[in-house]
Design a protein around this motif. Structure first.
Motif, PDB file in Angstrom:
ATOM      1  N   HIS A   1       0.840  -1.192   0.000  1.00 36.73           N
ATOM      2  CA  HIS A   1       0.000   0.000   0.000  1.00 36.73           C
ATOM      3  C   HIS A   1       0.877   1.243   0.000  1.00 36.73           C
ATOM      4  O   HIS A   1       2.016   1.231   0.475  1.00 36.73           O
ATOM      5  CB  HIS A   1      -0.916  -0.002   1.216  1.00 36.73           C
ATOM      6  CG  HIS A   1      -1.691  -1.276   1.380  1.00 36.73           C
ATOM      7  ND1 HIS A   1      -2.750  -1.593   0.569  1.00 36.73           N
ATOM      8  CD2 HIS A   1      -1.536  -2.319   2.238  1.00 36.73           C
ATOM      9  CE1 HIS A   1      -3.231  -2.774   0.914  1.00 36.73           C
ATOM     10  NE2 HIS A   1      -2.507  -3.236   1.929  1.00 36.73           N
ATOM     11  N   SER A   2       0.345   2.350  -0.497  1.00 35.89           N
ATOM     12  CA  SER A   2       1.108   3.594  -0.552  1.00 35.89           C
ATOM     13  C   SER A   2       1.264   4.183   0.841  1.00 35.89           C
ATOM     14  O   SER A   2       0.515   3.848   1.774  1.00 35.89           O
ATOM     15  CB  SER A   2       0.405   4.601  -1.461  1.00 35.89           C
ATOM     16  OG  SER A   2      -0.789   5.061  -0.853  1.00 35.89           O
TER      17      SER A   2
ATOM     18  N   GLU B   1      -1.991   5.850   1.875  1.00 36.63           N
ATOM     19  CA  GLU B   1      -3.005   4.885   2.312  1.00 36.63           C
ATOM     20  C   GLU B   1      -2.707   4.391   3.722  1.00 36.63           C
ATOM     21  O   GLU B   1      -3.609   4.280   4.561  1.00 36.63           O
ATOM     22  CB  GLU B   1      -3.071   3.710   1.337  1.00 36.63           C
ATOM     23  CG  GLU B   1      -3.703   4.052   0.007  1.00 36.63           C
ATOM     24  CD  GLU B   1      -3.569   2.932  -1.006  1.00 36.63           C
ATOM     25  OE1 GLU B   1      -4.372   2.907  -1.962  1.00 36.63           O
ATOM     26  OE2 GLU B   1      -2.666   2.075  -0.853  1.00 36.63           O
TER      27      GLU B   1
ATOM     28  N   ARG C   1     -11.247   5.101  -2.953  1.00 34.40           N
ATOM     29  CA  ARG C   1     -10.207   4.229  -3.524  1.00 34.40           C
ATOM     30  C   ARG C   1      -9.866   3.101  -2.556  1.00 34.40           C
ATOM     31  O   ARG C   1      -9.676   1.946  -2.960  1.00 34.40           O
ATOM     32  CB  ARG C   1      -8.953   5.048  -3.851  1.00 34.40           C
ATOM     33  CG  ARG C   1      -9.120   6.007  -5.015  1.00 34.40           C
ATOM     34  CD  ARG C   1      -7.785   6.456  -5.586  1.00 34.40           C
ATOM     35  NE  ARG C   1      -7.033   7.276  -4.646  1.00 34.40           N
ATOM     36  CZ  ARG C   1      -7.156   8.598  -4.550  1.00 34.40           C
ATOM     37  NH1 ARG C   1      -8.025   9.242  -5.307  1.00 34.40           N
ATOM     38  NH2 ARG C   1      -6.409   9.276  -3.701  1.00 34.40           N
ATOM     39  N   MET C   2      -9.792   3.433  -1.272  1.00 39.11           N
ATOM     40  CA  MET C   2      -9.466   2.429  -0.265  1.00 39.11           C
ATOM     41  C   MET C   2     -10.602   1.411  -0.101  1.00 39.11           C
ATOM     42  O   MET C   2     -10.361   0.232   0.164  1.00 39.11           O
ATOM     43  CB  MET C   2      -9.148   3.111   1.058  1.00 39.11           C
ATOM     44  CG  MET C   2      -7.849   3.917   1.018  1.00 39.11           C
ATOM     45  SD  MET C   2      -7.612   4.990   2.462  1.00 39.11           S
ATOM     46  CE  MET C   2      -7.442   3.792   3.764  1.00 39.11           C
TER      47      MET C   2
ATOM     48  N   GLY D   1     -12.427   0.470  -2.544  1.00 43.02           N
ATOM     49  CA  GLY D   1     -12.254  -0.404  -3.700  1.00 43.02           C
ATOM     50  C   GLY D   1     -11.220  -1.489  -3.464  1.00 43.02           C
ATOM     51  O   GLY D   1     -11.287  -2.569  -4.071  1.00 43.02           O
ATOM     52  N   LYS D   2     -10.273  -1.220  -2.578  1.00 44.70           N
ATOM     53  CA  LYS D   2      -9.255  -2.210  -2.208  1.00 44.70           C
ATOM     54  C   LYS D   2      -9.669  -3.020  -0.973  1.00 44.70           C
ATOM     55  O   LYS D   2      -8.861  -3.789  -0.441  1.00 44.70           O
ATOM     56  CB  LYS D   2      -7.924  -1.503  -1.936  1.00 44.70           C
ATOM     57  CG  LYS D   2      -7.329  -0.815  -3.151  1.00 44.70           C
ATOM     58  CD  LYS D   2      -5.977  -0.192  -2.817  1.00 44.70           C
ATOM     59  CE  LYS D   2      -5.348   0.455  -4.035  1.00 44.70           C
ATOM     60  NZ  LYS D   2      -4.001   1.028  -3.747  1.00 44.70           N
ATOM     61  N   LYS D   3     -10.900  -2.786  -0.533  1.00 46.92           N
ATOM     62  CA  LYS D   3     -11.474  -3.502   0.622  1.00 46.92           C
ATOM     63  C   LYS D   3     -10.698  -3.240   1.915  1.00 46.92           C
ATOM     64  O   LYS D   3     -10.575  -4.104   2.781  1.00 46.92           O
ATOM     65  CB  LYS D   3     -11.565  -5.005   0.347  1.00 46.92           C
ATOM     66  CG  LYS D   3     -12.409  -5.333  -0.876  1.00 46.92           C
ATOM     67  CD  LYS D   3     -12.638  -6.819  -1.021  1.00 46.92           C
ATOM     68  CE  LYS D   3     -13.405  -7.144  -2.283  1.00 46.92           C
ATOM     69  NZ  LYS D   3     -14.710  -6.432  -2.389  1.00 46.92           N
ATOM     70  N   LEU D   4     -10.170  -2.010   2.043  1.00 48.79           N
ATOM     71  CA  LEU D   4      -9.475  -1.606   3.266  1.00 48.79           C
ATOM     72  C   LEU D   4     -10.418  -0.924   4.242  1.00 48.79           C
ATOM     73  O   LEU D   4     -10.178  -0.930   5.459  1.00 48.79           O
ATOM     74  CB  LEU D   4      -8.322  -0.653   2.923  1.00 48.79           C
ATOM     75  CG  LEU D   4      -7.181  -1.248   2.092  1.00 48.79           C
ATOM     76  CD1 LEU D   4      -6.244  -0.151   1.613  1.00 48.79           C
ATOM     77  CD2 LEU D   4      -6.421  -2.291   2.895  1.00 48.79           C
TER      78      LEU D   4
ATOM     79  N   LYS E   1      -9.255  -6.421   6.900  1.00 47.14           N
ATOM     80  CA  LYS E   1      -8.002  -6.279   6.148  1.00 47.14           C
ATOM     81  C   LYS E   1      -7.328  -4.957   6.482  1.00 47.14           C
ATOM     82  O   LYS E   1      -6.112  -4.900   6.736  1.00 47.14           O
ATOM     83  CB  LYS E   1      -8.290  -6.363   4.643  1.00 47.14           C
ATOM     84  CG  LYS E   1      -7.069  -6.185   3.750  1.00 47.14           C
ATOM     85  CD  LYS E   1      -7.473  -6.238   2.282  1.00 47.14           C
ATOM     86  CE  LYS E   1      -6.269  -6.002   1.369  1.00 47.14           C
ATOM     87  NZ  LYS E   1      -6.673  -6.011  -0.075  1.00 47.14           N
TER      88      LYS E   1
END
Length: 218
Positions: A2-3, A6, A46-47, A49-52, A66
């Motif tokens: 992850h960035s 993030e 965006r996060m 979308g990454k399921k964070l 997660k």
């Protein structure tokens, strides 16, 4: 992977959830991150979308399992590096936060686990914050705010909720440090200032603001 951004968001959301409950408002996160609310919303989408993170309509966002795992890992890294910087390199406790902010993003689980072992598996960082273990489990704290104590109560300083260099420097000047045994000699009714007796030292008077930022275990 992850960035940095993030990861900083995940850590901020985790801490807000600890303080304010499970769901975090976009406005609260924007204030902590120092950015405008629309930027926070875009990042959270965006996060998501990454399921964070997950979104609850009309309420806000919260970490997914997660996202929580990633956040706890970052916090573990940060606090272990702070211990290393203070105990092994001789930095003061008011100097280490910004350096640890950079080091926490090193993505090597093996390095962090070996650092943990090298330091003797510390349970808390130099500010008294608990360090998650390799499984992400945080030691349970029995500490309370000094501001909840009354005259006659005794305890030991275990941590701070304000990590700013200005506050830590103020404690140093007052002769207050983690591990000090204290007794509350009195609480001023007018402005809630606390008169403390530090073991082996003279009495110290602290403001309510200071008392509300110090953690004590009875």
């Amino acid at each position: 992977m992850h960035s940095f951004t993030e990861e900083n968001y995940l850590k901020a959301i985790y801490k807000l959830q600890e303080t304010n409950g499970e769901v975090v408002a976009t406005s609260a996160l924007a204030q902590v991150m120092g950015v405008h609310a629309p930027s926070v919303t875009d990042m959270l989408k965006r996060m998501a979308g990454k399921k964070l993170v997950t979104y609850q309509k009309s309420k806000g966002f919260k970490l997914s399992e997660k996202g929580k795992k990633v956040a706890v890992g970052i916090i573990r890294n940060h606090r272990l590096w702070e211990v290393f910087l203070v105990d092994k390199l001789g930095f003061r406790w008011d100097e280490v936060h910004d350096i640890a902010e950079q080091l926490e993003h090193i993505h090597s689980e093996d390095l962090v686990n070996k650092l943990d072992a090298f330091l003797g598996y510390p349970k808390a960082d130099p500010h008294g914050d608990p360090i998650p273990d390799a499984n992400g489990v945080l030691p349970k704290s029995k500490s309370v705010l000094l501001s909840t104590l009354k005259a006659g109560d005794e305890g030991t300083f275990t941590g701070v909720t304000d990590h700013s260099p200005a506050f830590l420097n103020h404690l140093d000047k007052s002769g207050i440090s983690l591990g000090n045994s204290i007794k509350v000699k009195g609480v001023e009714e007018y402005d809630q200032t606390y008169t403390l007796q530090l073991k082996g030292k003279k009495e110290v008077v602290v403001s309510f603001k200071v008392a509300n930022s110090l953690l004590v275990r009875g």
